[in-house]
Design an enzyme around this catalytic site. Sequence first.
Site, short mmCIF file in Angstrom:
data_model
loop_
_atom_site.label_atom_id
_atom_site.label_comp_id
_atom_site.label_asym_id
_atom_site.label_seq_id
_atom_site.Cartn_x
_atom_site.Cartn_y
_atom_site.Cartn_z
N ASP A 121 46.04 20.73 27.17
CA ASP A 121 47.46 20.70 27.70
C ASP A 121 48.31 19.66 27.41
O ASP A 121 48.08 18.59 28.22
CB ASP A 121 47.44 21.14 29.11
CG ASP A 121 46.72 22.60 29.31
OD1 ASP A 121 46.76 23.34 28.60
OD2 ASP A 121 46.21 22.96 30.46
N ASP B 206 45.77 34.88 30.60
CA ASP B 206 45.55 33.95 31.63
C ASP B 206 45.35 34.97 32.92
O ASP B 206 46.33 35.51 33.26
CB ASP B 206 46.97 33.33 31.81
CG ASP B 206 46.97 32.09 30.56
OD1 ASP B 206 46.10 31.65 30.05
OD2 ASP B 206 48.32 31.82 30.17
#
Length: 261
Positions: free
Chosen positions: A130, A11
Amino acid sequence: MLAKRIIPCLDVRDGRVVKGTRFINLRDAGDPVELAGFYYSEGADEIVFLDITASVEGRRATLDVVYRTAEAVFIPLTVGGGIDSPEFMQELLQSGADKVSLNTAALRDPWLIKAGAERFGSQCIVIAIDARRIDQAGQDINLKWEVYSHGGRQPTGRDVIEWAVEVERIGAGEILLTSMDADGTLDGYDNDLLAAVTGSVRIPVIASGGAGTLEHLYEALTIGRAHAVLAASILHFGTYSIAGIKEYLSAKGLPVRPVNS
C-alpha cells in the site's frame, strides 16, 4: 507476450464486500461468495480476497468464508488478511486459496516471505504494498512513495521501490501494488508508481487503485507496464463487465484470455 489478467478484488469486512475511497468511507458491495461466483462466470482470470481489517483487529482471515469462496470459483484465488505464520498460510491453502497475500506481517518480519516461498513456492507468495506519494511541495522530480501498513493506517518510513526490490530478493513471486492516493477515486491508476516498480523488479506486478474507465486499465497495462489489473468499484457497481473489459483491451492489441475459456 503473456495474457493480461483482469482480477476482481473483494475487500471483505465483517463478512461483506466493501469499497471506499482512499481506504475510508466504506460502502457495502455484496456477499463475497456470490460475487466471486458471478465474476468467475463472467470470465475473471483470478480473484483477490482481502480481509481488510484482520491486521488492525489482530486476527486472521476467516477460513470458512475463504473455503466457501474457493468452492464457488475454479480460477486462482489469492487470500490476504492477518497472515502471520507459515502454518496459517498452509491452512489458507488447504481451505482453497491458491496464493496468499502478505502485507503488515511481512513488513514486521520479512522472514515470513522466505519461509513461505521455501515451503510452498514463490508462486504462492504475493506481497501487497500500500503506497502513498510523499509530498514534495508539488515537485514531480524524483517521485517517492512510502509504504503503509495495517490496512493503510500506519506509515512505515519504508520506500516503496526499495521494499519491492527487497521482497523479490527474499522470495516473493508477485506484487500487488495499491496506490492509496488513487484508490476508489475512479481517476486512474498511479502510472508513475506502477512504472517505477515494474521497472525495478522482474516479478509480475498487479495494478490496484483508481480504475474508473476502460482507458485507465489500458494505460496501467501499457504506460505502467503492469502484468494485471485489479478492479473493484467499476465491477461491483456495474459500470463495466469483465467481458466488456476484455473486448476493449483485445481491440487495443493486448492479449487477454477469452471469456469462454
